[in-house]
Design an enzyme around this catalytic site. Sequence first.
Site, PDB file in Angstrom:
ATOM      1  N   LYS A 246      31.403   4.444 -51.348  1.00 34.53           N
ATOM      2  CA  LYS A 246      32.175   4.230 -50.122  1.00 34.53           C
ATOM      3  C   LYS A 246      32.622   5.582 -49.540  1.00 34.53           C
ATOM      4  CE  LYS A 246      34.359  -0.182 -51.464  1.00 34.53           C
ATOM      5  NZ  LYS A 246      33.861  -1.044 -50.386  1.00 34.53           N
ATOM      6  N   GLU A 318      29.477  -5.806 -55.075  1.00 30.21           N
ATOM      7  CA  GLU A 318      29.586  -6.010 -56.525  1.00 30.21           C
ATOM      8  C   GLU A 318      30.434  -7.226 -56.894  1.00 30.21           C
ATOM      9  OE1 GLU A 318      31.632  -4.167 -54.826  1.00 30.21           O
ATOM     10  OE2 GLU A 318      33.475  -5.021 -55.621  1.00 30.21           O
ATOM     11  N   ARG A 320      30.657 -10.214 -55.697  1.00 29.98           N
ATOM     12  CA  ARG A 320      29.916 -11.476 -55.790  1.00 29.98           C
ATOM     13  C   ARG A 320      29.087 -11.551 -57.071  1.00 29.98           C
ATOM     14  NH1 ARG A 320      26.963 -10.345 -50.202  1.00 29.98           N
ATOM     15  NH2 ARG A 320      28.988  -9.355 -49.883  1.00 29.98           N
TER      16      ARG A 320
END
Length: 464
Positions: A246, A318, A320
């Site tokens: 990110k 990640e 899920r």
Amino acid sequence: MEFKVVSSTKDVPCDVLIINKFEDKQTSNPLVNRFAPESFTGKRGEMFVIHTQKEYPATYILALGLGKEQDMDNNVVRENVAKAVKKCIELKAKTVAIDFETDYTYGVSAVIGASIANYHFDKYKTKKEPRISEVYLSGVVPESIEVAKVFADSMKLARNLSNEPAAFATPTKLAEIAQGIEGIHTEVFDEAKIKELGMGAYLAVAQGSVQPPKFIHMKYTVDNPKRRIAIIGKGLCFDSGGLDIKPPSSMLTMRDDMSGAACILAVMKALNKLKPNVEVHGIIAACENMPSGSSYKPGDILTAKNGKTIEVDNTDAEGRLTLADALCYACELGVDEVIDIATLTGACMVALGTVASGIMGNDDEFVDNLIKIGSYSGEKYWKLPMWQEYRDNMNSDIADMKNTGTRNGGASAAGMFLKEFVTDNVKWAHIDIAGTAFLDKPQKEFSKGATGAGVRTLLNYINL
Ligand code: BES
Ligand code: MG
Ligand code: ZN
């Protein structure tokens, strides 16, 4: 914050006495007539503070306008009591008394509103800001205050855990907290056991971190429960994005990516006090998503507990993957209903802001009921669609599915992904709290930071 029920709050010596006025009703409260000016009409949100100059046991009187009496509901009380309490904090009050003149039973919402407003995460501040320590209430049902206190404490625990830095709230720490909850039977699975159970999607997410994953299964039971349910919380103790890392601004608050787990821990802790006649399984697949030499990679193919294969399209999707295995596990318990709660998608936050959580599932009646429970619990939910097109975007050439589709409609896509891991005979709802779990600026009763999203709704859902 302590709550004390007394027969009358009018004469309690305290720093602030909070009284009310309705705009459509003549008040018989002599304090309003004595201390409030004529310009104070009782419109909702109106507030008037006066120093009593020792003419009264309370140092200040705070008069609160509540609007029309017939419009009083939980939300009006909670929001306005919170507003008054914030004012009391400004006045550096320690003890507060509430004396509302109304037929409406306001106790529960007053306790929750006061407690939300009084909250501040100051564990790491060497200088603590002043807070209210005692609240006196009258004209309320004492038993309901006990329940409200459990709700308030539960929210506080959830908020504390999700505000905590990731260095504190590790998967191991969450497991320890779960094991310390009284009246709850907790099992914790380590990496070897997780592997043995076939949770290949969850394990892949965890493998890049030096913090070992902990699969946490808490159980609250009673004899002859009238329902059997499982609640699952996303427990990403830190989400860096993994190799698909990110940008800094997005990573900044990713310690909150275990807010679903914090909610589940808080709810499980409350159950032993509320003693509902329901069997509840609290499940958390806790881990971190980190970039390293051992991280899972884009293009990897993972096998979830139900045998379905997943091509990793983006390591930042990640949550899920961890929930996929947790959902399989929950469905195998033979429960009637499963709810998962997760800071799952930035897309949900884009759609609904920080105002409402997204909700979806495989049974409209079940989902609609949760929305209804939310509306009187003070938590807003908005139903998002579960259309096949979202699933089609996740088709993979080399596996049963990819872990992401297109960015657009991302909240529904994530929901459709999760659905692959839920068995048809189980009623299932998925709650996306990406926008609601953590605030970057104060909102209504809430200060910046964690909100304890989902706690009240889940407690009311279980306790009904
Ligand atoms: N934890 C994030 C979602 C999130 C975003 C929570 C903002 C709270 C605030 C999640 O794991 C994530 O990174 N989702 C990606 C999915 C994408 C790669 C398909 C997202 O939303 O960008
Ligand atoms: Mg992510
Ligand atoms: Zn995440």
